[in-house]
Design an enzyme around this catalytic site. Structure first.
Site, PDB file in Angstrom:
ATOM      1  N   ASP A   1       2.153  -0.844   9.780  1.00 21.95           N
ATOM      2  CA  ASP A   1       1.025  -1.653   9.311  1.00 21.95           C
ATOM      3  C   ASP A   1      -0.296  -0.950   9.673  1.00 21.95           C
ATOM      4  O   ASP A   1      -0.417   0.261   9.459  1.00 21.95           O
ATOM      5  CB  ASP A   1       1.117  -3.073   9.898  1.00 21.95           C
TER       6      ASP A   1
ATOM      7  N   TYR B   1      -9.980  -5.995   8.068  1.00 26.18           N
ATOM      8  CA  TYR B   1      -9.835  -5.892   6.612  1.00 26.18           C
ATOM      9  C   TYR B   1     -11.188  -5.640   5.952  1.00 26.18           C
ATOM     10  O   TYR B   1     -11.286  -4.943   4.957  1.00 26.18           O
ATOM     11  CB  TYR B   1      -9.211  -7.164   6.038  1.00 26.18           C
TER      12      TYR B   1
ATOM     13  N   HIS C   1       9.120  -5.258   7.409  1.00 26.76           N
ATOM     14  CA  HIS C   1       7.816  -4.712   7.796  1.00 26.76           C
ATOM     15  C   HIS C   1       7.566  -4.745   9.313  1.00 26.76           C
ATOM     16  O   HIS C   1       6.947  -3.842   9.853  1.00 26.76           O
ATOM     17  CB  HIS C   1       6.752  -5.551   7.066  1.00 26.76           C
TER      18      HIS C   1
END
Ligand SMILES: *[C@@H]1O[C@H](CO)[C@@H](O)[C@H](O)[C@H]1NC(C)=O
Ligand SMILES: *[C@@H]1O[C@H](CO)[C@@H](O)[C@H](O)[C@H]1NC(C)=O
Length: 485
Positions: free
Chosen positions: A262, A407, A462
């Site tokens: 990630d 982000y 993930h």
């Protein structure tokens, strides 16, 4: 020669067609052929020039961005008094915090809660009944005293780097006469240092047939969990990579290995690109690059998927389905990349709301088909207690808002530039079946020309460290053994 002949014939044919269609203008046919030839030539030149420009722009390698190793992210007034010592730290689940949670839980319990639709599982978002089960586990089965002890089983520390108190776990192996190599393990969002708890003992224990063992450094990324958040904008993955590098230097490691998934993949990749003489090897469980060749190549691959990706075409194609999936499932990322502080206010008010938001990601990214299961399939992959630990890291520290800002900082563009610079460091990818982020090997090799290997499993998702700790640790040993050779 044959080809040329063919071309001529085709032109002749065209001529004939034109002649026929322009019956009334027999005279004009000859000049129309000449004109057509010129247009063809001009078009060919234009296409060639355009193709050359596209080629050079797609494969252009930009200059390395400037690195400021001392950029200050804390309050300005702390600059003069920075304490660079490494201080032991312990996780505390205080009575006050527990009492507050009890009150919040009581409030939640009394609420009139909307029920999910019949037969929709998690397709509208977190299912009300599944969340109720999670809540019950937290309320009645989660022992704060035990979990505090569990979380403190490894030594924790804090040290100030570039103005921010950075938290990390550091575990040295108990071995003699064996080479010990340092490795930094980097988590992502919405994960935490806690994700690596089952990996740490596996990496720090010597194995047969391996003449080395790891010393593990597992930080909280700045703004995540117990690491302090920046007081001003700009601390994206590029700047975090510099902080992580400086943390390793603070601990005396000028050469080290990196593992990440990630955002941990992105930050590790940037460290390897910026500091190739320090990073001895890069292991990632997110085999993806956002370089231009990868982006355009993947788009072009829609025409002939198995040409671009012979091994795992279903990971990327049909492209239409993949794009539809991303639109449906990445709304959170758009929200966090634009208004992290607004959604942060909501999540920071409610422990159950926070858990739901985080749980949704663990559900989907572990296996995209989980959303069709009424319980979200979560307990098929995880221990509920482990998941609550991770939520607790965000709740206790009130760090969900600052964690989501990563982000927004990502939009600065410097990370995009770095994706376009090949990384000379030895690299190894671990490819789990249900990892949704993926790039074809041909493009991974463009970004990571020193790719030494790729392991693929027909299971796993993930959050590999939490879901598949043994497979992850096995692969890290295998990769580093190859790197050392
Ligand atoms: C802190 O220092 C930086 C760099 O010198 C400066 O840009 C910023 O405006 C200062 N912030 C405050 C609140 O003084
Ligand atoms: C989950 O973890 C807790 C704490 O480590 C343990 O007590 C419990 O037995 C585990 N549950 C399952 C289903 O493995």
């Amino acid at each position: 020669m044959g080809k040329k002949g063919g071309k001529k014939e085709k032109l002749e044919e065209k001529k004939t067609v034109q002649k026929e269609s322009k019956n009334s203008k027999k005279q004009g046919a000859g000049s129309s052929f000449k004109c057509c030839g010129i247009i063809l030539t001009v078009t060919a030149v234009v296409v060639a020039v355009a193709a050359y420009h596209v080629y050079t722009s797609v494969f252009h390698i930009p200059e390395m961005p400037e690195v400021d190793l001392d950029k200050w992210w804390g309050p300005n007034e702390t600059k003069e008094t920075q304490d660079t010592s490494v201080r032991p730290f312990r996780i505390l689940f205080t009575d006050a915090m527990q009492e507050q949670l009890v009150k919040k839980f009581e409030y939640h319990r009394r609420l009139t809660k909307p029920k999910s639709f019949e037969d929709t599982a998690w397709t509208y978002g977190v299912h009300s009944q599944a969340l109720a089960q999670f809540f019950a586990h937290w309320q009645f089965k989660y022992s704060y005293r035990e979990r505090q002890k569990y979380l403190n089983q490894f030594p924790h520390y804090k040290t100030n780097v570039q103005g921010l108190d950075i938290h990390f776990v550091r575990v040295k192996p108990e071995v003699k006469n064996v080479k010990v190599v340092p490795i930094i393990l980097l988590h992502g969002w919405p994960s935490s240092f806690r994700e690596f708890y089952d990996v740490i003992p596996l990496l720090t224990t010597q194995r047969p047939r391996y003449d080395f063992v790891f010393e593990a450094i597992v930080p909280s990324l700045p703004g995540f969990g117990y690491s302090q958040a920046a007081v001003r904008p700009g601390l994206g993955p590029f700047q975090i990579a510099i902080i992580m590098r400086n943390l390793m230097h603070r601990l005396g490691f000028t050469q080290y290995y990196i593992q990440g998934g990630d955002f941990g993949h992105l930050i590790g990749s940037i460290m390897a690109t910026l500091f190739p003489n320090e990073v001895l090897g890069f292991h990632s469980n997110m085999p993806m690059t956002l370089s231009k060749p990868a982006f355009y190549g993947t788009l072009l691959g829609a025409i002939w998927p198995t040409l671009v990706e012979p091994k795992y075409p279903e990971k990327l194609y049909p492209l239409k389905e993949k794009i539809e999936f991303l639109i449906e499932e990445t709304g959170y990322s758009h929200l966090q990349a634009t208004k992290p502080d607004t959604i942060g206010i909501v999540l920071n008010e409610s422990p159950v709301g926070l858990a739901a938001y985080i749980l949704d990601k663990f559900m989907l990214y572990t296996n995209v088909n989980n959303k069709y299961l009424p319980d979200g399939g979560i307990t098929n992959h995880y221990n509920m207690t482990d998941l609550i630990d991770n939520v607790m890291v965000y709740w206790v520290t009130g760090s969900i808002t600052s964690s989501m800002r990563i982000y927004k900082e990502l939009l600065s563009g410097v990370e995009h530039t770095l994706e376009q610079i090949p990384t000379p460091v030895q690299t190894w990818f671990l490819n789990f079946k249900n990892e949704i982020f993926y790039s074809p090997e041909i493009f991974l090799r463009w970004k990571y020309p020193n790719l030494k290997g790729m392991t693929s499993h027909d299971f796993g998702g993930h959050f590999a460290a939490l879901e598949r700790p043994k497979d992850l640790a096995d692969d890290v040993f295998l990769a580093v053994k190859t790197f050392i050779k």
